[in-house]
Design a protein around this motif. Structure first.
Motif, PDB file in Angstrom:
ATOM      1  N   GLN B  70     -68.538   9.595 -23.594  1.00  0.00           N
ATOM      2  CA  GLN B  70     -68.793  10.125 -24.937  1.00  0.00           C
ATOM      3  C   GLN B  70     -69.255  11.575 -24.847  1.00  0.00           C
ATOM      4  O   GLN B  70     -70.301  11.963 -25.383  1.00  0.00           O
ATOM      5  N   TYR B  71     -68.408  12.349 -24.200  1.00  0.00           N
ATOM      6  CA  TYR B  71     -68.761  13.718 -23.827  1.00  0.00           C
ATOM      7  C   TYR B  71     -67.572  14.631 -24.048  1.00  0.00           C
ATOM      8  O   TYR B  71     -66.436  14.309 -23.681  1.00  0.00           O
ATOM      9  N   VAL B  72     -67.844  15.770 -24.688  1.00  0.00           N
ATOM     10  CA  VAL B  72     -66.819  16.784 -24.930  1.00  0.00           C
ATOM     11  C   VAL B  72     -67.381  18.116 -24.450  1.00  0.00           C
ATOM     12  O   VAL B  72     -68.571  18.392 -24.661  1.00  0.00           O
ATOM     13  N   SER B  73     -66.536  18.931 -23.850  1.00  0.00           N
ATOM     14  CA  SER B  73     -67.007  20.244 -23.437  1.00  0.00           C
ATOM     15  C   SER B  73     -65.971  21.306 -23.759  1.00  0.00           C
ATOM     16  O   SER B  73     -64.797  21.001 -23.985  1.00  0.00           O
ATOM     17  N   LEU B  74     -66.424  22.528 -23.764  1.00  0.00           N
ATOM     18  CA  LEU B  74     -65.558  23.689 -23.985  1.00  0.00           C
ATOM     19  C   LEU B  74     -65.878  24.721 -22.919  1.00  0.00           C
ATOM     20  O   LEU B  74     -67.037  25.102 -22.756  1.00  0.00           O
ATOM     21  N   LEU B  75     -64.844  25.136 -22.193  1.00  0.00           N
ATOM     22  CA  LEU B  75     -64.996  26.193 -21.204  1.00  0.00           C
ATOM     23  C   LEU B  75     -64.311  27.444 -21.724  1.00  0.00           C
ATOM     24  O   LEU B  75     -63.202  27.382 -22.245  1.00  0.00           O
ATOM     25  N   ILE B  76     -64.984  28.571 -21.591  1.00  0.00           N
ATOM     26  CA  ILE B  76     -64.414  29.855 -21.964  1.00  0.00           C
ATOM     27  C   ILE B  76     -64.354  30.706 -20.698  1.00  0.00           C
ATOM     28  O   ILE B  76     -65.395  31.065 -20.132  1.00  0.00           O
ATOM     29  N   ARG B  77     -63.147  30.995 -20.238  1.00  0.00           N
ATOM     30  CA  ARG B  77     -62.984  31.809 -19.031  1.00  0.00           C
ATOM     31  C   ARG B  77     -62.960  33.281 -19.383  1.00  0.00           C
ATOM     32  O   ARG B  77     -62.617  33.652 -20.519  1.00  0.00           O
ATOM     33  N   ASP B  78     -63.319  34.113 -18.414  1.00  0.00           N
ATOM     34  CA  ASP B  78     -63.299  35.567 -18.595  1.00  0.00           C
ATOM     35  C   ASP B  78     -64.001  35.933 -19.912  1.00  0.00           C
ATOM     36  O   ASP B  78     -63.421  36.596 -20.799  1.00  0.00           O
ATOM     37  N   SER B  79     -65.227  35.496 -20.057  1.00  0.00           N
ATOM     38  CA  SER B  79     -65.974  35.682 -21.303  1.00  0.00           C
ATOM     39  C   SER B  79     -66.038  37.150 -21.712  1.00  0.00           C
ATOM     40  O   SER B  79     -66.254  38.038 -20.876  1.00  0.00           O
ATOM     41  N   GLN B  80     -65.850  37.377 -23.011  1.00  0.00           N
ATOM     42  CA  GLN B  80     -65.880  38.716 -23.580  1.00  0.00           C
ATOM     43  C   GLN B  80     -67.032  38.826 -24.574  1.00  0.00           C
ATOM     44  O   GLN B  80     -67.430  37.833 -25.177  1.00  0.00           O
ATOM     45  N   PRO B  81     -67.541  40.041 -24.794  1.00  0.00           N
ATOM     46  CA  PRO B  81     -68.609  40.199 -25.796  1.00  0.00           C
ATOM     47  C   PRO B  81     -68.224  39.628 -27.163  1.00  0.00           C
ATOM     48  O   PRO B  81     -69.084  39.130 -27.893  1.00  0.00           O
ATOM     49  N   SER B  82     -66.930  39.671 -27.490  1.00  0.00           N
ATOM     50  CA  SER B  82     -66.470  39.141 -28.772  1.00  0.00           C
ATOM     51  C   SER B  82     -66.570  37.619 -28.854  1.00  0.00           C
ATOM     52  O   SER B  82     -66.418  37.037 -29.933  1.00  0.00           O
ATOM     53  N   ASP B  83     -66.828  36.971 -27.714  1.00  0.00           N
ATOM     54  CA  ASP B  83     -67.035  35.514 -27.723  1.00  0.00           C
ATOM     55  C   ASP B  83     -68.450  35.144 -28.149  1.00  0.00           C
ATOM     56  O   ASP B  83     -68.750  33.962 -28.338  1.00  0.00           O
ATOM     57  N   SER B  84     -69.325  36.125 -28.275  1.00  0.00           N
ATOM     58  CA  SER B  84     -70.700  35.854 -28.708  1.00  0.00           C
ATOM     59  C   SER B  84     -70.682  35.312 -30.128  1.00  0.00           C
ATOM     60  O   SER B  84     -70.250  35.992 -31.070  1.00  0.00           O
ATOM     61  N   ALA B  85     -71.120  34.079 -30.285  1.00  0.00           N
ATOM     62  CA  ALA B  85     -71.060  33.370 -31.565  1.00  0.00           C
ATOM     63  C   ALA B  85     -71.770  32.033 -31.391  1.00  0.00           C
ATOM     64  O   ALA B  85     -72.242  31.704 -30.304  1.00  0.00           O
TER      65      ALA B  85
END
Lengths: 117, 111
Positions: B70-85
């Motif tokens: 019962q687990y969901v995850s989200l990975l964001i590669r090569d994080s950018q400043p615009s991903d700040s949220a």
């Protein structure tokens, strides 16, 4: 392709007053859901309308009521406003038939920010 | 137990690194899961949906689902400043077709 439109964008009311918020769904969508988002919190489900009827309701008092019109647009009414009703009210539209396929993706409007003084 | 739980953060990640966001849910029969991104003062926008166990990739984003845990995850590669949220996990409850959101995780990408 028009997205979800909400009005008004901002409004200020005093305790005890009543407010009506309006929503027009995305073109092609027939289902409207309303959410309340307090500062720093996730959206809380208020209710969902389809075929002009309330299908689902969250844990909100009867002071919160709604309506859906034949053109699928919707209104959210809140009576006897309390300070705690201050929040961003989000309308989200979707296509009802996709609920049963599990692909019930919500498209949100920009929201109506209500401040109760 | 809350229906959808997320760590509220903030989660600070250096630019270019991988950001990992996690979510657990209580309705064991749920089949549909969503990640929404919400910038400050804006409304949520869908970035990923996932319905089957395993990974689903879309550009720099990968959603992972494990229904047994019962687990969901989200990975964001090569994080950018615009991903700040704030990233909101949402679950379509099996029992009554409501989409319920977690409180969200604030992500801050450090330049």
């Amino acid at each position: 392709d028009a997205g979800v439109t909400q009005s008004p964008t901002h409004l200020i009311k005093t305790r005890g007053q009543q407010v009506t918020l309006r929503c027009s769904p995305k073109s092609g969508h027939d289902t409207v859901s309303w959410y309340q988002q307090a500062l720093g919190q996730g959206p809380q489900f208020i209710f969902q309308y389809y075929e002009e009827e309330e299908r689902q309701r969250g844990n909100f008092p009867d002071r919160f009521s709604g309506h859906q019109f034949p053109n699928y647009s919707s209104e959210l009414n809140v009576n006897a406003l309390l300070l705690g009703d201050s929040a961003l009210y989000l309308c989200a539209s979707s296509l009802f038939e996709r609920v049963f396929s599990g692909a019930n993706v919500l498209t949100f409007g920009a929201g109506s920010r209500l401040t109760v003084l | 137990q809350k229906e959808v739980e997320q760590n509220s953060g903030p989660l600070s990640v250096p630019e270019g690194a991988i950001a990992s966001l996690n979510c657990t849910y209580s309705d064991r029969g749920s089949q549909s899961f969503f990640w929404y991104r919400q910038y400050s003062g804006k409304s949520p926008e869908l970035i990923m949906s996932i319905y089957s166990n395993g990974d689903k990739e879309d550009g720099r984003f990968t959603a992972q689902l494990n229904k047994a845990s019962q687990y969901v995850s989200l990975l964001i590669r090569d994080s950018q400043p615009s991903d700040s949220a704030t990233y909101l996990c949402a679950v379509l409850l099996n029992r009554d077709d409501k989409i319920i959101f977690g409180k969200g995780t604030r992500l801050h990408i450090l330049p």
